[in-house]
Design a protein around this motif. Structure first.
Motif, PDB file in Angstrom:
ATOM      1  N   LEU A  87     -33.039  -1.581 -71.126  1.00 59.78           N
ATOM      2  CA  LEU A  87     -33.252  -0.221 -70.639  1.00 59.78           C
ATOM      3  C   LEU A  87     -34.291  -0.285 -69.533  1.00 59.78           C
ATOM      4  O   LEU A  87     -35.329  -0.925 -69.679  1.00 59.78           O
ATOM      5  N   MET A  88     -33.988   0.394 -68.422  1.00 60.25           N
ATOM      6  CA  MET A  88     -34.842   0.320 -67.240  1.00 60.25           C
ATOM      7  C   MET A  88     -35.216   1.726 -66.790  1.00 60.25           C
ATOM      8  O   MET A  88     -34.533   2.318 -65.968  1.00 60.25           O
ATOM      9  N   PRO A  89     -36.308   2.265 -67.325  1.00 60.22           N
ATOM     10  CA  PRO A  89     -36.717   3.617 -66.948  1.00 60.22           C
ATOM     11  C   PRO A  89     -37.758   3.644 -65.824  1.00 60.22           C
ATOM     12  O   PRO A  89     -38.562   2.723 -65.675  1.00 60.22           O
ATOM     13  N   THR A  90     -37.750   4.725 -65.074  1.00 57.63           N
ATOM     14  CA  THR A  90     -38.856   5.016 -64.155  1.00 57.63           C
ATOM     15  C   THR A  90     -38.828   6.517 -63.850  1.00 57.63           C
ATOM     16  O   THR A  90     -37.895   7.224 -64.209  1.00 57.63           O
ATOM     17  N   SER A  91     -39.871   6.962 -63.188  1.00 61.26           N
ATOM     18  CA  SER A  91     -39.977   8.372 -62.810  1.00 61.26           C
ATOM     19  C   SER A  91     -40.853   8.469 -61.571  1.00 61.26           C
ATOM     20  O   SER A  91     -41.797   7.688 -61.402  1.00 61.26           O
ATOM     21  N   ASP A  92     -40.520   9.450 -60.721  1.00 65.67           N
ATOM     22  CA  ASP A  92     -41.402   9.699 -59.566  1.00 65.67           C
ATOM     23  C   ASP A  92     -42.192  10.997 -59.764  1.00 65.67           C
ATOM     24  O   ASP A  92     -42.769  11.515 -58.816  1.00 65.67           O
ATOM     25  N   GLY A  93     -42.166  11.510 -61.000  1.00 72.10           N
ATOM     26  CA  GLY A  93     -42.888  12.750 -61.279  1.00 72.10           C
ATOM     27  C   GLY A  93     -42.025  13.993 -61.135  1.00 72.10           C
ATOM     28  O   GLY A  93     -42.328  15.029 -61.718  1.00 72.10           O
ATOM     29  N   GLN A  94     -40.939  13.893 -60.367  1.00 73.82           N
ATOM     30  CA  GLN A  94     -39.977  14.994 -60.226  1.00 73.82           C
ATOM     31  C   GLN A  94     -38.721  14.675 -61.031  1.00 73.82           C
ATOM     32  O   GLN A  94     -38.222  15.502 -61.783  1.00 73.82           O
ATOM     33  N   SER A  95     -38.205  13.488 -60.817  1.00 74.49           N
ATOM     34  CA  SER A  95     -37.014  13.036 -61.524  1.00 74.49           C
ATOM     35  C   SER A  95     -37.358  11.817 -62.359  1.00 74.49           C
ATOM     36  O   SER A  95     -38.224  11.013 -61.990  1.00 74.49           O
ATOM     37  N   TYR A  96     -36.649  11.706 -63.473  1.00 72.23           N
ATOM     38  CA  TYR A  96     -36.759  10.552 -64.358  1.00 72.23           C
ATOM     39  C   TYR A  96     -35.387   9.896 -64.375  1.00 72.23           C
ATOM     40  O   TYR A  96     -34.367  10.599 -64.419  1.00 72.23           O
ATOM     41  N   GLY A  97     -35.344   8.594 -64.321  1.00 73.74           N
ATOM     42  CA  GLY A  97     -34.061   7.900 -64.398  1.00 73.74           C
ATOM     43  C   GLY A  97     -34.166   6.675 -65.262  1.00 73.74           C
ATOM     44  O   GLY A  97     -35.243   6.080 -65.391  1.00 73.74           O
ATOM     45  N   PHE A  98     -33.058   6.328 -65.871  1.00 78.07           N
ATOM     46  CA  PHE A  98     -33.024   5.027 -66.551  1.00 78.07           C
ATOM     47  C   PHE A  98     -31.619   4.464 -66.472  1.00 78.07           C
ATOM     48  O   PHE A  98     -30.639   5.195 -66.307  1.00 78.07           O
ATOM     49  N   LYS A  99     -31.577   3.140 -66.571  1.00 79.65           N
ATOM     50  CA  LYS A  99     -30.291   2.449 -66.638  1.00 79.65           C
ATOM     51  C   LYS A  99     -30.215   1.661 -67.930  1.00 79.65           C
ATOM     52  O   LYS A  99     -31.201   1.070 -68.365  1.00 79.65           O
TER      53      LYS A  99
END
Lengths: 342, 342
Positions: free
Chosen positions: B57-69
């Motif tokens: 699982l590869m999550p990140t966020s820029d503070g507006q959107s959160y994404g993961f693969k």
């Protein structure tokens, strides 16, 4: 193709099977998985915190199946018509890495949390417990009540919430199902005569929704709302008088009520009680606390149960999530060659 | 409702837009996100290893959107007709925690990896690079070739794979698109005259698919197959002669080619080159290595691009992933009351 259980499919499966039946199966499933705890990968969940909420990924694997849940917690959401907690999850085959089941988990999380709470209370509450106090009557509360009734036979509820409409909602939902519901004017009133106290509030802060003086000897406390760093519900003094049981100690140290206590504060992992390795309640006067934060294995159990029950039925639909080129090394073949240079 | 881009939707979007057009957009998007690197949450991915593969699982966020693969890696899969790597991903709104976009990412990962490789090579390879060696001609290879052509103008490929059918597949796919493809009899032959060498093999072991003697001065190495603990592709001696660039240093120390070197082996994070804070290539003789393992921000970029491009179009369908009770605190209302006691 991946089997997808959407919200409609989930509600139909649960309603047509019977919620209490599903909850009973869920209690059994979660208990069976807790009893084989060491077969699972166990790591604290991966949390992404913002000023107004959290998004978490909760993975685990038993070596055959891999599962994870995506879940958020945003306490201000109800003020704009949204739910505090939503969730979805996936099961995959460890042997191939391919996902096999994709499910809504907002409802399923309500079921699995209630099942886990009831399973813990069965091991920790007094056998003669009759009255449950519920502090916090949000989305999870009816599921909690039904799981406690089917597992412990508790039908008498005393409830308190800062939102009167939420209390009325619970009463309207549960009285027709035969519950004796008393809507109270304070947490103190709600805890009068309690044998079990369930705290399930959403504020992301160190609150004290349950004061030490409200807890008489012999009570079992099902503390499920304190589940984030900086989010607790109990007066810390309660912990000092109680025996405290947790899911996965490293995660609970970060997220649970025991954040309020030193790193060597004694706790017992619940699975050791269920296998008989550790004692549960040892006297009628003991105060027991299940400092529950929610652990990935519970979601694995819930997903596994839902998959087994709905696979191949009309409750699920097929989703084309995984590309399937005829030659597995020729992923490129899926693109129309004539258009590659467009 | 969550917008869902399934495999058919993805292939149609990419084919109808034009693969090279999408790749060019992807290079720009990944580059823009690398240039704002410090706005993102950055943590190593969460891996679940088994004896035959890995699920991550590869999550990140820029503070507006959160994404993961979600992505797997199972090198033996092609032997049973399955792909080595499959993936899917999700974008969510940080403000509410609600998912908004769900996408297949098997194809999208091929695009984002190729875009990232080409973006790195644009910053690190010699400007006069004309010949690319490709060691490993599996699922990713055609995407790599097209991204390098559109970004660096490279049309001459020398390829090697232990599976002759995979080499023939690449040649059959790329020659009609105007590439000059030479199928070679060994890695040594394939690397003759190379300006850029791309290694993309799947074995989960410490292999040496590229020997030190095969690398002449001035070469840029795009090393993308070594991406797990115990999975490397390069002769360690190459690293000692080269300047090594990485995505997120803590993750690459665990997973990249630099596993073969001490923890203080010098590396440069690629984003610092793209912002101008660090030097890229400094001479025509320098050997540069992009020790790429794949980082969550790249998937975030890819998901963001796909969402922006397909939102509201016929490429996506609505999925009922999130329960939406009229009263957000009345999740229980979704169940048919008459059936709760069934």
């Amino acid at each position: 193709m991946v089997a997808f259980l959407d919200v409609t499919g989930m509600t139909r499966w649960v309603s047509e099977t019977g919620l209490e039946h599903v909850l009973a199966d869920m209690v059994a499933r979660v208990r069976a998985d807790f009893r084989r705890w060491t077969e699972f990968e166990r790591a604290p969940r991966v949390a992404s915190h913002s000023s107004i909420g959290v998004i978490e990924l909760m993975p685990t694997s038993d070596g055959q199946s891999y599962g994870f849940k995506y879940v958020n917690g945003h306490p201000a959401n109800p003020n704009r018509g949204l739910q505090t907690v939503t969730a979805f999850g996936v099961l995959a085959d460890v042997a191939t890495g391919y996902p096999v089941f994709f499910s809504e988990m907002t409802l399923l999380t309500g079921l699995r949390t209630a099942a886990t709470s009831a399973m813990a209370a069965k091991a920790l509450a007094r056998r003669d417990a009759k009255v449950m106090t519920m502090i916090g009557t949000g989305s999870q509360s009816e599921f909690q009540a039904l799981a406690f009734r089917s597992t412990l036979g508790i039908e008498t509820l005393r409830v308190w919430d800062t939102d009167p409409a939420a209390m009325d909602k619970l009463a309207a939902n549960l009285r027709p199902l035969g519950f004796d519901v008393t809507v109270c004017a304070s947490a103190a009133e709600a805890t009068e005569g309690a044998d079990v106290i369930t705290t399930c509030t959403a504020d992301k802060s160190n609150a004290t929704v349950l004061a030490d003086a409200m807890v008489r000897p012999g009570v079992h406390i099902n503390a499920i709302g304190g589940d984030c760093p900086g989010k607790t519900e109990l007066d810390g003094a309660i912990l000092d008088r109680a025996r405290v049981f947790v899911e996965h100690e490293p995660q609970t140290r970060i997220e649970g009520e025991i954040q309020q206590r030193p790193a060597d504060f004694p706790v017992t992992e619940l699975w050791t009680v269920l296998t008989g390795a550790a004692a549960g309640r040892t006297s009628a006067e003991e105060i027991t606390v299940f400092d529950s934060v929610g652990f990935a294995i519970e979601d694995f159990s819930a997903l596994s149960l839902a998959y087994a029950a709905t696979r191949g039925t009309r409750y699920v639909q097929d989703l084309e999530i995984v590309a399937e080129p005829a030659d597995p090394k020729n992923l490129f073949s899926l693109l129309s060659p004539a258009r590659v240079m467009a």
